[in-house]
Scaffold this active site. Sequence first.
Site, PDB file in Angstrom:
ATOM      1  N   ASP A   1       0.888   5.401  -7.732  1.00 35.64           N
ATOM      2  CA  ASP A   1       2.144   4.193  -6.672  1.00 35.64           C
ATOM      3  C   ASP A   1       2.338   2.559  -8.273  1.00 35.64           C
ATOM      4  O   ASP A   1       1.985   2.802  -9.214  1.00 35.64           O
ATOM      5  CB  ASP A   1       0.706   3.390  -6.430  1.00 35.64           C
ATOM      6  CG  ASP A   1       1.043   3.906  -4.794  1.00 35.64           C
ATOM      7  OD1 ASP A   1       2.272   3.038  -4.867  1.00 35.64           O
ATOM      8  OD2 ASP A   1       0.458   3.344  -3.637  1.00 35.64           O
TER       9      ASP A   1
ATOM     10  N   ASP B   1       6.018   4.405   3.481  1.00 35.97           N
ATOM     11  CA  ASP B   1       4.957   4.239   3.972  1.00 35.97           C
ATOM     12  C   ASP B   1       5.363   4.819   5.376  1.00 35.97           C
ATOM     13  O   ASP B   1       3.971   4.139   6.297  1.00 35.97           O
ATOM     14  CB  ASP B   1       4.172   3.149   3.356  1.00 35.97           C
ATOM     15  CG  ASP B   1       3.571   2.721   2.413  1.00 35.97           C
ATOM     16  OD1 ASP B   1       3.611   3.858   1.832  1.00 35.97           O
ATOM     17  OD2 ASP B   1       2.768   1.335   2.502  1.00 35.97           O
TER      18      ASP B   1
END
Length: 777
Positions: free
Chosen positions: A474, A544
């Site tokens: 990430d 997301d």
Amino acid sequence: MIVVDKSVFILNTKNTTYVFHRMENGYLEHLYYGDYVDFKGHYDAIIPKVEFPNGSLVVYSEEYGNIALETRAQEISTRGKGDVREPMVDVTFADGNKTCDFVYQSYEIVAKTNLQDLPSAYGEEIESLVIYMKDVRYGLILALTYSVFVESNVITRSSKLIHEGEGNIIVDRLLSMQLDLPKSSYTITSFQGAWAREMQKHTLTLDGGIFVNNSKAGISSNRNNPFMMLSDATTSEEYGACYGSNLIYSGNHYEAVEVGSNKTTRFLSGMNPFGFSFTLMPGQTIESPEAVLTFASNGFRGVSANMHQFVRNHIVRGVHQFKERPILINSWEASYFDFSEASLFRLARAAKGVGIELFVLDDGWFGKRNDDTSSLGDWSVNTKKLPNGLKGLAEKINRIGMDFGIWVEPEMINADSDCYRNHPEYAVNATLGEQSLGRHQMILDLTQLVVQDYVIEQITGVIESANITYVKWDMNRVFSDVFTASLPPDRQGEFSHRYVLGLYRVLKVLTERFPQVLFESCSSGGNRFDLGMLCYMPQVWASDNTDATCRVAIQTGYSYGYPMSVVGAHVSASPNHQTLRVTSLETRFQVACFGLLGYECNLVDLSSEELELITKQVAWYKKYRAVLQFGDYYRVMSNEAGRYQWMVVSKDKKTAIGLFFQTLVEANYSYPTFQATGLDDDRIYTFKNRRSEFNIKVFGDLINSISPVHLKQDSLAHNIVAKFMKKEYEKEEYIVSGSVLNNTGIQLKQAFVGTGYNDDMRMFQDFASRLYIIEEV
Ligand code: GLA
């Protein structure tokens, strides 16, 4: 295939041709890029005939008084010599002169090689044409590389400066490609967005001025993805001329489209010149990233098909390239930072129960991280949460027959971390208090070798600490206030590019060290969704935002430039955590199953009914996984009044899956068609919908029109009836020829519009969807 015929250079792919020639003054003039053309050795007809410059144009030189560069299509352009459009290359020589004069020297045709420090496309038997241009006054060479990917109809381009002269040269811009097109008024399609709103399609027609699609965020960013298209005004999904372009780069990028004074269009792509300034000392070189170009005359679909084939075969690599990807459960939306070994194991057991294959432990497992304010940089396990370490947890999970994966955010550092306390100098702009933070975190300064090595060793330690088969990498903030003590004051303009080079070194070492590990790139979802990352990591967490209605648009956006085999897509809770929208479990699944399927919700809290449904979804996905992940994907209907239809067809055209999704019900609209595509006209198929059940509560108090006793809404009696009286979806089942599927489509059953109901009605409310399974008989 590359053909050089005297001064003409021809690059042919299966369906396209790209041509340029050497002009009298040694410049390279672009002649044609489009459908495949066979010149049979005759080129004169397409070479511009110019005797005198128009009006008050500046001419190249007295000797070549007919060459006014501003009106000539060129393969590269610089500052000066009469061309006042956006340049592809811009430098400042040691004496301060900024005028460049690159003249053709020689060419060679070679087998394609990798770029030196940047990721690049690869493939067997790929030819490259390298052309050497030189500014003889300053000894600066510009090498242009064109590589031809015949089957994908792709030409890649990159450029390289080689400093063979005296004194330092400042490179102010070195773009990767320039495409001068013969007319104006192209429709430009770019993909813009934000966190949780990635890849929103944006179009405009440019008949004057300049349009820029770029990132200044230090990463490719969700603001403007580097993939773009230029098409004719009449081009549609299936018909018409369309150019596609992308960049194999993960940092600041820049795509400019400029309409010049003579109503032609220049299209440029490469590293963003914003804040960029790179010093080249004598003997040094700098290479640009590789740009990817394609052309199709069968519309956006043609460009997408070329890009999909190219990304699958020439960008993604390694053992997972063509391997079916595991169905995963991710702990993030299930419990965020709040978990224990026991709670994770309960989640894993529930996941195993429904057939999920891989357990991914997301953020919160290291240092003392209970929220997002601390511990990035400290990659040792939090033994309060996981007393037996990653190893202990992984062993437990392996024992129930699941693989184990882990989340990391290796490029980041919190002020509240041992790493920062011991090495504040590892952070970008290390003087805390001066820089603006994102998600309370700073970025590790990967321009420094010592920091690159720190990250490599930390992540090696994590991967080796347990049986880890998957890593989610990430990156959760953009660059701002960049400054590094590792570079002198006059070289700070190298920071952004050097960061990306440092990152690529880290990724190369780690992915080569752990070739079996499946890496998934992520950056707050799709904030770094680009071909550079895909050269190291075969899949990306696309957003997301897991709301199916939003995802349908986001995944459609990605599909223009990227195959579904790189798009991570999860089923999450309802109401959704990003939008609070309520969507059925079936629709959440049916949209996610077109990508790399995962679940990201607390399965432990779900009802037995929901778990049963998920078990069926997982089994169904496994059955059709190969076609869903690696089949040919088509957009059939894109946001027509909120309706979408997608198709994915196996390579052998034996199996296909279709999706029909509707955002909102339109009153009295009940007879849509499912328009299939990509099947074999001559074969016979069965067409069926994926059956499921729905809750009679969708009828509201209309139930009373058929119920023998009056049912008050949400009363105990109503709930009991709803629990035991499930209704099945309509049944669609036909034997049909490929030709009908491809051409006329299937007339679907009538949707409910309030004027009658029986079992043959299609109940299709807000956010409804259906999957259609098409199989050869
Ligand atoms: C980012 C990612 C999410 C999740 C969180 C964890 O937002 O995109 O998927 O991993 O970080 O902090």
